[in-house]
Design a protein around this motif. Sequence first.
Motif, mmCIF file in Angstrom:
data_model
loop_
_atom_site.group_PDB
_atom_site.id
_atom_site.type_symbol
_atom_site.label_atom_id
_atom_site.label_comp_id
_atom_site.label_asym_id
_atom_site.label_seq_id
_atom_site.Cartn_x
_atom_site.Cartn_y
_atom_site.Cartn_z
ATOM 1 N N LEU A 225 -4.814 2.550 -7.024
ATOM 2 C CA LEU A 225 -5.185 1.172 -7.335
ATOM 3 C C LEU A 225 -4.808 0.265 -6.178
ATOM 4 O O LEU A 225 -3.677 0.313 -5.684
ATOM 5 C CB LEU A 225 -4.458 0.702 -8.608
ATOM 6 C CG LEU A 225 -4.603 -0.783 -8.973
ATOM 7 C CD1 LEU A 225 -6.035 -1.121 -9.350
ATOM 8 C CD2 LEU A 225 -3.647 -1.141 -10.113
ATOM 9 N N PHE B 22 -5.517 -4.050 -5.066
ATOM 10 C CA PHE B 22 -5.982 -5.295 -5.674
ATOM 11 C C PHE B 22 -5.605 -6.469 -4.783
ATOM 12 O O PHE B 22 -4.783 -6.348 -3.863
ATOM 13 C CB PHE B 22 -5.364 -5.471 -7.072
ATOM 14 C CG PHE B 22 -3.863 -5.613 -7.053
ATOM 15 C CD1 PHE B 22 -3.274 -6.870 -7.021
ATOM 16 C CD2 PHE B 22 -3.041 -4.491 -7.045
ATOM 17 C CE1 PHE B 22 -1.901 -7.009 -6.974
ATOM 18 C CE2 PHE B 22 -1.657 -4.615 -6.997
ATOM 19 C CZ PHE B 22 -1.091 -5.880 -6.961
ATOM 20 N N PHE C 117 -10.251 0.595 -8.299
ATOM 21 C CA PHE C 117 -9.485 1.687 -8.896
ATOM 22 C C PHE C 117 -10.212 3.002 -8.680
ATOM 23 O O PHE C 117 -11.400 3.125 -8.983
ATOM 24 C CB PHE C 117 -9.282 1.457 -10.391
ATOM 25 C CG PHE C 117 -8.507 2.557 -11.061
ATOM 26 C CD1 PHE C 117 -7.145 2.676 -10.864
ATOM 27 C CD2 PHE C 117 -9.145 3.494 -11.861
ATOM 28 C CE1 PHE C 117 -6.422 3.704 -11.464
ATOM 29 C CE2 PHE C 117 -8.438 4.530 -12.465
ATOM 30 C CZ PHE C 117 -7.068 4.625 -12.269
ATOM 31 N N GLN D 125 3.886 4.907 -12.129
ATOM 32 C CA GLN D 125 3.145 4.938 -10.870
ATOM 33 C C GLN D 125 4.105 4.992 -9.681
ATOM 34 O O GLN D 125 5.261 4.584 -9.770
ATOM 35 C CB GLN D 125 2.286 3.675 -10.743
ATOM 36 C CG GLN D 125 1.324 3.460 -11.886
ATOM 37 C CD GLN D 125 0.224 4.496 -11.914
ATOM 38 O OE1 GLN D 125 -0.562 4.625 -10.982
ATOM 39 N NE2 GLN D 125 0.151 5.254 -13.009
ATOM 40 N N LEU E 72 -4.316 -1.406 -15.946
ATOM 41 C CA LEU E 72 -5.270 -0.525 -15.271
ATOM 42 C C LEU E 72 -4.749 0.871 -14.979
ATOM 43 O O LEU E 72 -5.526 1.734 -14.566
ATOM 44 C CB LEU E 72 -5.722 -1.176 -13.957
ATOM 45 C CG LEU E 72 -6.358 -2.570 -14.093
ATOM 46 C CD1 LEU E 72 -6.581 -3.191 -12.720
ATOM 47 C CD2 LEU E 72 -7.667 -2.493 -14.871
ATOM 48 N N THR E 73 -3.458 1.117 -15.159
ATOM 49 C CA THR E 73 -2.912 2.442 -14.846
ATOM 50 C C THR E 73 -2.299 3.071 -16.085
ATOM 51 O O THR E 73 -1.898 2.379 -17.021
ATOM 52 C CB THR E 73 -1.847 2.368 -13.742
ATOM 53 O OG1 THR E 73 -0.668 1.714 -14.248
ATOM 54 C CG2 THR E 73 -2.361 1.602 -12.532
ATOM 55 N N VAL F 125 -0.153 2.865 -6.349
ATOM 56 C CA VAL F 125 -0.559 1.461 -6.376
ATOM 57 C C VAL F 125 -0.141 0.823 -5.067
ATOM 58 O O VAL F 125 1.048 0.853 -4.714
ATOM 59 C CB VAL F 125 0.074 0.703 -7.554
ATOM 60 C CG1 VAL F 125 -0.385 -0.758 -7.547
ATOM 61 C CG2 VAL F 125 -0.270 1.360 -8.885
ATOM 62 N N GLU G 259 -6.030 4.872 0.256
ATOM 63 C CA GLU G 259 -7.040 5.179 -0.758
ATOM 64 C C GLU G 259 -7.771 6.476 -0.401
ATOM 65 O O GLU G 259 -7.981 7.342 -1.268
ATOM 66 C CB GLU G 259 -8.034 4.033 -0.868
ATOM 67 C CG GLU G 259 -9.113 4.267 -1.918
ATOM 68 C CD GLU G 259 -10.075 3.094 -1.995
ATOM 69 O OE1 GLU G 259 -10.066 2.384 -3.007
ATOM 70 O OE2 GLU G 259 -10.841 2.890 -1.018
ATOM 71 N N TYR H 40 -10.018 -5.985 -7.996
ATOM 72 C CA TYR H 40 -9.343 -4.707 -7.762
ATOM 73 C C TYR H 40 -10.355 -3.594 -7.537
ATOM 74 O O TYR H 40 -11.538 -3.702 -7.894
ATOM 75 C CB TYR H 40 -8.430 -4.358 -8.947
ATOM 76 C CG TYR H 40 -9.160 -3.963 -10.217
ATOM 77 C CD1 TYR H 40 -9.473 -2.636 -10.490
ATOM 78 C CD2 TYR H 40 -9.536 -4.925 -11.154
ATOM 79 C CE1 TYR H 40 -10.138 -2.272 -11.658
ATOM 80 C CE2 TYR H 40 -10.194 -4.576 -12.324
ATOM 81 C CZ TYR H 40 -10.490 -3.243 -12.564
ATOM 82 O OH TYR H 40 -11.158 -2.893 -13.713
#
Length: 248
Positions: A55, A57, A17, A93, A88-89, A26, A44, A15
């Motif tokens: 994020l 992945f 981030f 989201q 991870l978050t 995400v 991104e 991933y």
Amino acid sequence: MTDYLDTPEARRIAYNFTPGTGPGLVFLGGFKSDMEGTKALALEAWARAQGRAFLRFDYSGHGVSGGAFDEGAIGDWYEDARDAILALTEGPQVLVGSSMGGWISLLMAREHPEKVAGLVTIAAAPDFTEDGYWASFDKETRHKLESEGSVEVPSEYGDPYVITRRLINEGRTRLVLRSPLALPFPTRFLQGTADTSVTSETALRLLDHAQGEDMRLTLLKGADHRFSTPECLGLIEAALTEVLGALQ
């Protein structure tokens, strides 16, 4: 920089981030795609410019994550997405689901609604293992799949896809268009009319089936399944702006 997450299911997920403000975004990619695609990288950059967390992945068997693609199934990839989002978050989201990622984002909304603040799908492909592949197979192909464990189907993206018996059978346990589907948050569905992988009929079926107070479908005439031209990327960003604006 690519990092790795070891999941409770003993899968190793790659991933990237980008820290920032929430609600974060995400990106959930499609079948046999990876997190280095045009849409993932463009979004991104868009998120980074706004200082918003992002994020992306690779599911197991995809990109640089561990595992073999041919051994995977929808449930595995849903678990990968769920594990990554939970680990991870922070907080709810906004999910951006492309093709198969649209199906997985709908599973996430059904199973973990507390983690979903909003949703944008791009050529969402809910239940495609059943309504796409299995429904299109003739009697001979179905018999070969059941007896040999896999069949190859042509792909407009290069090598044929290997469709396994497990992919079809496991997919039947993850269907989202056969029972109520609540999407109680800002939701935007995007679909190209020239998409030969996911038809506008599928997008309309999803819109009709899902339940929510703030839900819109945008059809872009002439756009294909990739949905990655500058105009398409602009539509995705506009949809995200709408969803994020509705959350303020």
